[in-house]
Design a protein around this motif. Structure first.
Motif: not given
Length: 404
Positions: A19-21, A50-54, A60-62, A172-176
Motif C-alpha cells: 500500500l505504501d508503494n 517534503g510532502l509530510g505524509t505518514c 502501524a508500529d506507532i 514527529k520522530v518519524a517525520r524528523q
C-alpha cells in the motif's frame, strides 16, 4: 489482501508495504514527480519541501506501541492489572523456566536483546499485543521506560512523551528522521531541502508547498532524457534546475520579472513603515544602482534583492557579494530569497534594524517567497514550452487562490 487478513482484524506488514508503494505512485502522479524521486521526500516535513505524509508501515508500529502503553497505564485498575499480568506471563513464557527474579519489562517492550532477551526469539510464547509492541519498538528504535508505575514514558531520539500523546510524538520522530534523510540526500531534492531548512520557525513552506511543484509544465523534472543533456535553449550548460532558474540567458527576462516582483513588495512594505524610498537610483559618482535606498537617522541605507539557487552555499555567497559590492557606500542590507522559496536567515536583520512589526514582516516574507516560486514556475513553463508549435495555445492552470 486475502479474506483471512480482513476477517482477522489485522493487516500484514507485506500488505502495508504494498500500500505504501501504491500511495507513493499515486502521490507521484499528483505532484508530477519522476520515478526516481527519493522516498524520504514523501514523508519529510513540509517546511523543507517534503510532502509530510505518514508511512503506513511506520504508522502501524506507532499505533501498536501507543495502544500497548495506554493499556498498561489505563485508569481502570482491572484493565491495567490484567494487561500487566498478561505482559508478565508473555515474558515468563519467553524465558521458559529461566526467567530472572525481576522481569525486564522495559527492556522487553523496547526490543532489547540484552540480559538473555535474545533467547526470546526462539521461544514459543505465541503472538499477542506485547510481542507485536516489542517488534514495533525495535523497528522504530523506541525505548519504553517503565521505571515508574504511573509515569511510563515513550522515548525516541530527543522526544519523550506519555502514552496518551504517543501517536503524535512518534509521528514527529518519524517525520524528523525522514527530514534528516532528505536533507542529507546529495541529489537535487536534498540540495533544495538544505536551503529550505535554513528557516524553520515559520509555517510559510507548509502553505507554499503545493506551489513548488511545476505540474503545469508538463514535465516532471529537469534534464532531458536524451543523450544530450545540454540546455535546450542556450546550449551552454547542462539542463539542471540550477541552470534553468538562475543562469540560462534565455530566461533572463522572466528572472528580472521575478526579481522586480519581490522588489515591489519590499518597496510597498517600507513605504507603509513611513520610509521615503528611492528605487534604482545611481549612487553619486558611481555606476552602482541599489534596488531600494532610503535614509535612516541621517545615514544611507540600501536594500538589494537577489534571487539565487536554494542551497546554503549559494545563498551565503549571494549575500556576501551584495555586501562587498555596496558596503563602502553606506549600510547595505541584502535580501536573499531562494528561487524555490528558501529564506536566508540574515534577511530578518532588516526587520530588526527598521523596527518592522512581526505581523507585517511575516506577511511580506510569505509574499516574497511565493513571488519567487511563482516566478520560477513561469520560467520552468517557458523553458519546457520552448520550441512548441503553438505554446500560447497550451493551457497553464494558475496556482490555487489560497496561496495568493
Amino acid at each position: 489482501m486475502s479474506k483471512n487478513e480482513l476477517t482477522s482484524g489485522r493487516v500484514l506488514k507485506d500488505c502495508l508495504t504494498q500500500l505504501d508503494n501504491e500511495c507513493r505512485k499515486f502521490l507521484g502522479l499528483i505532484c508530477n514527480l519522476p520515478n526516481h524521486a527519493t522516498v524520504p521526500f514523501f514523508y519529510a516535513d513540509r517546511r523543507v519541501g517534503g510532502l509530510g505524509t505518514c508511512r503506513l508501515t511506520d504508522d502501524a508500529d506507532i499505533w501498536t506501541i501507543a495502544r500497548a502503553a495506554q493499556l498498561l497505564t489505563c485508569r481502570d485498575p482491572t484493565v491495567r492489572n490484567i494487561c500487566r499480568e498478561q505482559l508478565h506471563d508473555t515474558i515468563r513464557r519467553g524465558f521458559r523456566n529461566e526467567h530472572p527474579g525481576v522481569l525486564p519489562v522495559g527492556e522487553y517492550l523496547s526490543g532489547s536483546v540484552d540480559g538473555g532477551l535474545y533467547r526470546l526469539r526462539y521461544a514459543e510464547a505465541g503472538s499477542n499485543l506485547w510481542t507485536l509492541a516489542r517488534q514495533a519498538a525495535k523497528r522504530l528504535g523506541v525505548r519504553i521506560d517503565v521505571s515508574g508505575d504511573e509515569n511510563l514514558r515513550i522515548v525516541a531520539d530527543d522526544v519523550s512523551v506519555s502514552p496518551v500523546k504517543a501517536v503524535r510524538g512518534l509521528r514527529k520522530v518519524a517525520r524528523q528522521r525522514y527530514t534528516r534523510d532528505l536533507i542529507s540526500d546529495k541529489s537535487h531534492q536534498g540540495v533544495v531541502a538544505t536551503g529550505l531548512s535554513l528557516e524553520d520557525k515559520s509555517k510559510d513552506m507548509a502553505r507554499l508547498g503545493p506551489a513548488r511543484h511545476p505540474s503545469s509544465s508538463g514535465h516532471s523534472w529537469f534534464c532531458s532524457q536524451e543523450q544530450d543533456t545540454s540546455c535546450r535553449r542556450c546550449g551552454k550548460e547542462n539542463e539542471t534546475g540550477f541552470h534553468v532558474l538562475n543562469h540560462c540567458e534565455e530566461g533572463l527576462q522572466l528572472a528580472t520579472k521575478r526579481h522586480n516582483t519581490i522588489q515591489d513588495l519590499l518597496e510597498s512594505l517600507l513605504v507603509k513603515q513611513g520610509h521615503d524610498v528611492t528605487i534604482n537610483n545611481a549612487i553619486p559618482g558611481q555606476r552602482l544602482r541599489p534596488d531600494v535606498e532610503f535614509q535612516l537617522s541621517g545615514s544611507r541605507v540600501m536594500v538589494d534583492v537577489v534571487v539565487c539557487y536554494d542551497q546554503p552555499g549559494s545563498m551565503e555567497n549571494a549575500y556576501q557579494r551584495k555586501y562587498d559590492k555596496y558596503s563602502s557606500h553606506g549600510r547595505i542590507l541584502p535580501l536573499v530569497v531562494g528561487s524555490l522559496g528558501s529564506w536566508y536567515p540574515r534577511n530578518d536583520e532588516i526587520r530588526s534594524i527598521l523596527g518592522i512589526n512581526g505581523r507585517s514582516w511575516g506577511a511580506f516574507r510569505f509574499k516574497a517567497r511565493l513571488a519567487a516560486i511563482q516566478g520560477s514556475m513561469d520560467m520552468v513553463c517557458a523553458h519546457f514550452h520552448h520550441g512548441a508549435p503553438n505554446p500560447e495555445a497550451e493551457d497553464n492552470p494558475p496556482l490555487p487562490v489560497e496561496y495568493f
